[in-house]
Structure formats: structure tokens, C-alpha cells
Design an enzyme around this catalytic site. Structure first.
Site, PDB file in Angstrom:
ATOM      1  N   TYR A 164       0.869  -1.172   0.000  1.00  0.00           N
ATOM      2  CA  TYR A 164       0.000   0.000   0.000  1.00  0.00           C
ATOM      3  C   TYR A 164       0.912   1.230   0.000  1.00  0.00           C
ATOM      4  O   TYR A 164       1.332   1.733   1.043  1.00  0.00           O
ATOM      5  CB  TYR A 164      -0.939  -0.007   1.199  1.00  0.00           C
ATOM      6  CG  TYR A 164      -2.008  -1.086   1.124  1.00  0.00           C
ATOM      7  CD1 TYR A 164      -2.183  -1.852  -0.026  1.00  0.00           C
ATOM      8  CD2 TYR A 164      -2.847  -1.350   2.211  1.00  0.00           C
ATOM      9  CE1 TYR A 164      -3.153  -2.841  -0.095  1.00  0.00           C
ATOM     10  CE2 TYR A 164      -3.831  -2.333   2.138  1.00  0.00           C
ATOM     11  CZ  TYR A 164      -3.967  -3.076   0.993  1.00  0.00           C
ATOM     12  OH  TYR A 164      -4.922  -4.061   0.922  1.00  0.00           O
ATOM     13  N   GLY A 210     -17.392  -3.040  -4.484  1.00  0.00           N
ATOM     14  CA  GLY A 210     -17.342  -3.414  -5.893  1.00  0.00           C
ATOM     15  C   GLY A 210     -16.420  -2.601  -6.770  1.00  0.00           C
ATOM     16  O   GLY A 210     -16.597  -2.569  -7.984  1.00  0.00           O
ATOM     17  N   SER A 215     -12.517  -5.094  -1.467  1.00  0.00           N
ATOM     18  CA  SER A 215     -13.387  -4.440  -2.450  1.00  0.00           C
ATOM     19  C   SER A 215     -14.863  -4.606  -2.084  1.00  0.00           C
ATOM     20  O   SER A 215     -15.687  -5.024  -2.899  1.00  0.00           O
ATOM     21  CB  SER A 215     -13.141  -5.005  -3.861  1.00  0.00           C
ATOM     22  OG  SER A 215     -13.770  -4.216  -4.837  1.00  0.00           O
ATOM     23  N   PRO A 216     -15.250  -4.254  -0.851  1.00  0.00           N
ATOM     24  CA  PRO A 216     -16.631  -4.472  -0.400  1.00  0.00           C
ATOM     25  C   PRO A 216     -17.688  -3.716  -1.189  1.00  0.00           C
ATOM     26  O   PRO A 216     -18.849  -4.147  -1.240  1.00  0.00           O
ATOM     27  CB  PRO A 216     -16.606  -4.019   1.066  1.00  0.00           C
ATOM     28  CG  PRO A 216     -15.472  -3.041   1.129  1.00  0.00           C
ATOM     29  CD  PRO A 216     -14.440  -3.592   0.192  1.00  0.00           C
TER      30      PRO A 216
END
Length: 288
Positions: A55, A211, A208-209
Site C-alpha cells: 500500500y 465493488g 473491495s466491499p
């Protein structure tokens, strides 16, 4: 804040975590703003933060997120936070590539340990994604060694199939699985991973909750989600997080945030309950 157990560790963490990626990639906010977001999350009872060595903006910026989190925690009174980091992805020129070379993983585990303060074991270290150039056994050997050396406390895996999780468990105790999962990508429901996590008492961390960026910006375009958000006086994001939590007791959402308002909205989702009918209505709408 509601809590839940991390795997079978006996360690309690907040029922919703904080995803640290938006605070370290190319579009990241100023450091002071990111630290404010982290502190606000802690104020609201968040005790689980997900990050990774990758990250960052690129390879020259590697481990940025871990250093940021350490700095934020150093300037916060009170702690008890579990930080889950990851290793195994590279960022050449800002791209994402896999690297399961045991020598690289041994080195990046050491640097992650130092970036996070170097005074206590890494709470959770996750192998970010299997590299087809190396076996699971080869790539997880450094994690096992680091656990034995007291550098890592718990191990998790990410982007793993059931078969790969089982192979990982033969090498080291696994406490968590982090795979993509949201209303538009429900593969964990069908490939056996979610069921296996429930069976083995593994914590499932959905990445990626919302989408991805395209879906994230268009959640209000889904009538069922928009209507439920209005009825329950929460945001559309809160409805999606409630949907995730309703799918299994082993799920611990880790939505990213780079604004104080975002983490405040995230935490409100803990109190949102969806009926079976409401969950099915979202399923039908997002499957079309």
C-alpha cells in the site's frame, strides 16, 4: 462497538475494521489528514486495521502504510489495536505484480516488522496472493519461520482457494482469509471459501466491499439499496456493509477510508440489521 473473535485466537476485535489502502496509494491525502482518520477510527472503537507492504505509490515508497499506522498509533493515547499487514505483491511503476519468492518474503516480513515499530510481533501477517512461480509451501516457509522467531503472531492468507487454504494450514496455523467479495462478486459463496471459513472458524475479510470505484460511485443507482438506505437512515455504503455482515458470522468488513466522514459512516453500519427478505432483494438486484 460490537466485537468478534479473530479466528480461533481468543483475541477480540471490532466487528468492522479500517482498510488503510486509500491513505497510502497515489491519490492519498496529506499525512496529517490520514492520521486524523486513524485516530477517529480508534475513538469510535475500531480495533482492527488492514494494511500491506504494497500500500504505497510504487516500489520506492514501499511500506508507507505500515509506517503511517505506526506513527498514528504512537501519537494516540490508548491502543489495543490489531494491525493485519500483507506481503507478496510488488509495485513497479505503480502496478501490482506477485512475488512469492521465499527470499523476498523473508526480507519484506523483516521490514514490515521494523516499519510497524519493531518492538512487538506483527499481529497478523497475510500472504497477499499466491505466486504460480512458487509453491504455497515454499512461499509460506518464511512466515512459519517468523512465527517461530516471534516476529509474527498470527498468519492469514489472501486470494486463496479452499485447496490453497488447506495447503497453507498444513504449514502454519491460519486465522484469516482475505478474498474479494461484494454484492456484484459473490464467488466466495459458490467456490466453497466462505463455507470453509465458517467450518474452520477462520475470519473472512472481504476486499473491495463496494465493488470497486465504478460501483462505489454508482451505489445510489440500485433502487433496492437506495430505498433501504433511506428507510434505515444510513448511507448506501452502510447497507452494503450490513449485507456483507448478514452473509456470515465469520465476515469482518474492512472498508477503506481516507476521510473522517467515511470512517464515521462505516461505524454506523454496525447497528444496521437486514432481514432475510431484504438480503435476498439485494441479491436479486445485484445479480442482474
Amino acid at each position: 462497538m460490537e466485537t468478534k473473535q479473530l479466528g480461533k485466537t481468543g483475541v477480540s476485535v471490532s466487528a468492522i475494521g479500517l482498510g488503510a489502502m486509500p491513505m497510502s496509494i497515489s491519490s492519498r491525502p496529506p499525512e496529517a489528514e490520514s492520521i486524523e482518520v486513524i485516530h477517529r477510527a480508534l475513538d469510535l472503537g475500531v480495533t482492527f486495521i488492514d494494511t500491506a507492504d504494497s500500500y504505497c505509490k510504487d516500489e520506492s515508497d514501499k511500506h508507507h502504510s505500515e509506517r503511517l499506522l505506526h506513527k498514528a498509533l504512537q501519537t494516540y493515547k490508548g491502543n489495543g489495536v490489531i494491525i493485519a499487514t500483507k506481503g507478496g505483491l510488488m509495485r513497479p511503476n505503480g502496478n501490482w505484480t506477485r512475488n512469492g519468492d521465499p527470499k523476498h518474503l523473508e526480507e519484506t516480513i523483516r521490514i514490515s516488522f521494523e516499519a510497524l515499530g519493531g518492538e512487538k510481533p506483527i499481529d497478523v501477517w497475510q500472504y497477499h496472493a499466491p505466486d504460480p512461480n512458487y509453491t504455497i509451501e515454499e512461499s509460506l516457509a518464511p512466515a512459519k519461520k517468523a512465527v517461530e522467531a516471534g516476529i509474527i503472531r498470527f498468519v492469514g492468507v489472501s486470494n486463496f482457494s479452499v485447496e490453497q487454504i488447506k495447503r497453507a494450514q498444513d504449514i502454519v496455523d491460519v486465522v484469516s482469509v482475505q478474498n474479494q467479495y461484494n454484492p456484484w462478486y459473490r464467488q466466495p459463496e459458490f467456490d466453497g471459501v466462505l463455507e470453509y471459513c465458517e467450518q474452520e472458524s477462520l475470519t473472512f475479510l472481504p476486499w473491495s466491499p463496494f465493488g470497486g470505484s465504478r460501483r462505489h460511485q454508482g451505489l445510489t443507482d440500485f433502487p433496492t439499496i437506495a430505498k433501504l438506505a433511506k428507510e434505515k437512515s444510513v448511507s448506501v455504503y452502510g447497507i452494503v456493509l450490513a449485507w456483507l455482515r448478514s452473509k456470515s458470522s465469520c465476515i469482518l468488513p474492512i472498508p477503506g477510508a481516507s476521510k473522517v466522514s467515511s470512517i464515521e459512516d462505516t461505524v454506523r453500519a454496525v447497528d444496521v440489521k437486514l432481514s432475510d427478505d431484504e438480503v435476498q432483494r439485494i441479491d436479486r438486484e445485484t445479480a442482474s
